[in-house]
Design a protein around this motif. Structure first.
Motif, PDB file in Angstrom:
ATOM      1  N   LYS A 149       1.073  -1.068   0.740  1.00 38.87           N
ATOM      2  CA  LYS A 149      -0.046   0.114   0.127  1.00 38.87           C
ATOM      3  C   LYS A 149       0.811   1.689   0.272  1.00 38.87           C
ATOM      4  N   LEU A 150       1.897   1.262   0.714  1.00 41.11           N
ATOM      5  CA  LEU A 150       2.997   2.485   0.512  1.00 41.11           C
ATOM      6  C   LEU A 150       3.626   2.334  -0.371  1.00 41.11           C
ATOM      7  N   LYS A 151       3.568   1.488  -0.863  1.00 41.27           N
ATOM      8  CA  LYS A 151       4.496   1.317  -2.659  1.00 41.27           C
ATOM      9  C   LYS A 151       3.643   1.996  -3.697  1.00 41.27           C
ATOM     10  N   ASP A 152       2.887   1.423  -3.399  1.00 44.13           N
ATOM     11  CA  ASP A 152       1.909   2.538  -4.630  1.00 44.13           C
ATOM     12  C   ASP A 152       1.312   3.571  -4.481  1.00 44.13           C
ATOM     13  N   GLU A 153       1.408   4.286  -3.181  1.00 46.31           N
ATOM     14  CA  GLU A 153       0.939   5.710  -2.715  1.00 46.31           C
ATOM     15  C   GLU A 153       2.204   6.965  -3.398  1.00 46.31           C
ATOM     16  N   TYR A 154       2.862   5.927  -2.521  1.00 50.25           N
ATOM     17  CA  TYR A 154       4.197   7.269  -3.158  1.00 50.25           C
ATOM     18  C   TYR A 154       5.469   6.949  -3.887  1.00 50.25           C
ATOM     19  N   GLU A 155       5.029   5.656  -4.696  1.00 49.37           N
ATOM     20  CA  GLU A 155       6.297   5.903  -5.469  1.00 49.37           C
ATOM     21  C   GLU A 155       5.697   7.048  -6.778  1.00 49.37           C
ATOM     22  N   PRO A 156       4.355   7.299  -6.953  1.00 48.31           N
ATOM     23  CA  PRO A 156       3.589   8.364  -8.663  1.00 48.31           C
ATOM     24  C   PRO A 156       4.520   9.903  -7.076  1.00 48.31           C
ATOM     25  N   ILE A 157       4.053   9.440  -6.425  1.00 52.13           N
ATOM     26  CA  ILE A 157       4.265  11.088  -5.924  1.00 52.13           C
ATOM     27  C   ILE A 157       6.009  11.302  -6.001  1.00 52.13           C
ATOM     28  N   ILE A 158       7.162  10.344  -5.569  1.00 45.59           N
ATOM     29  CA  ILE A 158       8.508  10.755  -5.526  1.00 45.59           C
ATOM     30  C   ILE A 158       8.726  10.717  -8.008  1.00 45.59           C
ATOM     31  N   GLY A 159       8.023   9.724  -7.479  1.00 38.19           N
ATOM     32  CA  GLY A 159       8.315   9.529  -9.432  1.00 38.19           C
ATOM     33  C   GLY A 159       7.882  11.541 -10.058  1.00 38.19           C
ATOM     34  N   ALA A 160       7.178  11.566  -9.489  1.00 39.48           N
ATOM     35  CA  ALA A 160       6.852  13.647  -9.923  1.00 39.48           C
ATOM     36  C   ALA A 160       7.017  14.048  -9.379  1.00 39.48           C
ATOM     37  N   SER A 161       8.253  14.264  -8.222  1.00 39.94           N
ATOM     38  CA  SER A 161       8.885  15.293  -7.736  1.00 39.94           C
ATOM     39  C   SER A 161      10.434  15.309  -8.478  1.00 39.94           C
ATOM     40  N   TYR A 162      10.726  16.391  -8.013  1.00 41.35           N
ATOM     41  CA  TYR A 162      12.134  16.497  -7.810  1.00 41.35           C
ATOM     42  C   TYR A 162      13.088  15.207  -8.002  1.00 41.35           C
ATOM     43  N   MET A 163      13.001  14.023  -7.169  1.00 40.80           N
ATOM     44  CA  MET A 163      14.147  13.105  -6.880  1.00 40.80           C
ATOM     45  C   MET A 163      14.005  12.828  -8.355  1.00 40.80           C
ATOM     46  N   ALA A 164      12.726  12.678  -9.112  1.00 37.92           N
ATOM     47  CA  ALA A 164      12.781  11.505 -10.304  1.00 37.92           C
ATOM     48  C   ALA A 164      13.701  11.924 -11.173  1.00 37.92           C
ATOM     49  N   ALA A 165      14.468  13.584 -11.617  1.00 35.09           N
ATOM     50  CA  ALA A 165      15.008  13.318 -12.575  1.00 35.09           C
ATOM     51  C   ALA A 165      16.901  13.579 -11.356  1.00 35.09           C
ATOM     52  N   GLY A 166      16.830  13.403 -10.318  1.00 42.63           N
ATOM     53  CA  GLY A 166      18.018  12.715  -9.747  1.00 42.63           C
ATOM     54  C   GLY A 166      18.166  13.619  -8.550  1.00 42.63           C
ATOM     55  N   PHE A 167      19.244  13.825  -8.311  1.00 37.44           N
ATOM     56  CA  PHE A 167      19.873  15.193  -7.224  1.00 37.44           C
ATOM     57  C   PHE A 167      21.244  14.298  -6.660  1.00 37.44           C
ATOM     58  N   LYS A 168      21.938  15.033  -6.656  1.00 40.78           N
ATOM     59  CA  LYS A 168      23.411  14.689  -6.011  1.00 40.78           C
ATOM     60  C   LYS A 168      23.765  15.752  -4.509  1.00 40.78           C
ATOM     61  N   ALA A 169      24.097  14.167  -3.748  1.00 41.66           N
ATOM     62  CA  ALA A 169      24.203  14.296  -1.469  1.00 41.66           C
ATOM     63  C   ALA A 169      25.210  15.068  -2.180  1.00 41.66           C
ATOM     64  N   GLU A 170      25.208  16.190  -0.655  1.00 43.58           N
ATOM     65  CA  GLU A 170      26.569  17.493  -0.383  1.00 43.58           C
ATOM     66  C   GLU A 170      27.444  16.506   0.606  1.00 43.58           C
ATOM     67  N   LYS A 189      18.613   6.317  -8.419  1.00 46.68           N
ATOM     68  CA  LYS A 189      17.706   6.007  -9.883  1.00 46.68           C
ATOM     69  C   LYS A 189      16.080   6.156  -9.526  1.00 46.68           C
ATOM     70  N   GLY A 190      15.512   6.171  -8.027  1.00 44.35           N
ATOM     71  CA  GLY A 190      14.144   6.513  -7.503  1.00 44.35           C
ATOM     72  C   GLY A 190      13.371   5.411  -7.777  1.00 44.35           C
ATOM     73  N   LEU A 191      13.854   4.566  -7.311  1.00 48.45           N
ATOM     74  CA  LEU A 191      13.467   3.334  -7.181  1.00 48.45           C
ATOM     75  C   LEU A 191      13.541   2.923  -5.295  1.00 48.45           C
ATOM     76  N   PHE A 192      12.141   2.334  -5.286  1.00 48.35           N
ATOM     77  CA  PHE A 192      12.122   2.016  -4.537  1.00 48.35           C
ATOM     78  C   PHE A 192      11.629   0.590  -4.348  1.00 48.35           C
ATOM     79  N   SER A 193      12.981  -0.292  -3.333  1.00 51.19           N
ATOM     80  CA  SER A 193      12.496  -1.495  -2.095  1.00 51.19           C
ATOM     81  C   SER A 193      11.341  -1.830  -1.218  1.00 51.19           C
ATOM     82  N   LEU A 194      11.331  -3.060  -1.422  1.00 51.13           N
ATOM     83  CA  LEU A 194      10.836  -3.183  -0.175  1.00 51.13           C
ATOM     84  C   LEU A 194      11.564  -4.126   0.613  1.00 51.13           C
ATOM     85  N   PHE A 195      11.434  -4.164   1.760  1.00 53.53           N
ATOM     86  CA  PHE A 195      12.088  -5.203   2.285  1.00 53.53           C
ATOM     87  C   PHE A 195      11.375  -5.504   3.783  1.00 53.53           C
ATOM     88  N   SER A 196      11.122  -6.772   3.771  1.00 57.65           N
ATOM     89  CA  SER A 196      10.273  -7.265   5.338  1.00 57.65           C
ATOM     90  C   SER A 196      10.587  -7.632   6.446  1.00 57.65           C
TER      91      SER A 196
END
Length: 132
Positions: free
Chosen positions: A61-82, A125-132
């Motif tokens: 449920k978390l993956k289904d709800e938040y994957e589109p949000i993150i995919g549409a955010s600035y993170m989808a284009a990538g960013f550099k850690a400082e 990469k902006g991918l969700f990995s789910l671990f239980s």
């Protein structure tokens, strides 16, 4: 956990090697090249977004709800850690973790022959990995 996977860049791999040789007695005894080869083959850097124990249904449920949000955010284009933070995680709750050190990350090209040629230019990469 939900994580964003990061490309194992030369700088991240070198930081991992150094920390392994400082914190692991077994790795401290190894030659640097041996540790570098191990890290090259096994290191999977990531940014953890969620901690806790969840059942598979909740994670999906978390993956289904938040994957589109993150995919549409600035993170989808990538960013550099400082910065890179070294944190002591002796207790389960992340609010109680202790920051040991913080290091600025310099954005430079890796030395030739370090294996970074095959890595995507996009750091996250902006991918969700789910671990239980």
């Amino acid at each position: 956990r939900q994580v964003l996977e990061a490309s194992p860049t030369y700088a991240l791999r070198q930081a991992c090697c150094t920390l392994r040789q400082i914190t692991s007695q077994a790795d401290a005894k190894k030659e640097r090249r041996t540790v570098e080869r191990e890290v090259q083959n096994t290191y999977k850097p990531h940014l953890s977004l969620l901690y806790g124990e969840y059942d598979a249904k909740t994670l999906q449920k978390l993956k289904d709800e938040y994957e589109p949000i993150i995919g549409a955010s600035y993170m989808a284009a990538g960013f550099k850690a400082e910065e890179l933070a070294l944190v002591q995680c002796t207790v389960r709750s992340h609010q109680c973790w202790t920051e040991v050190a913080r290091f600025p990350i310099k954005h430079s090209k890796p030395p030739p022959g370090t294996g970074d040629n095959s890595i995507r230019k996009k750091r996250w990469k902006g991918l969700f990995s789910l671990f239980s």
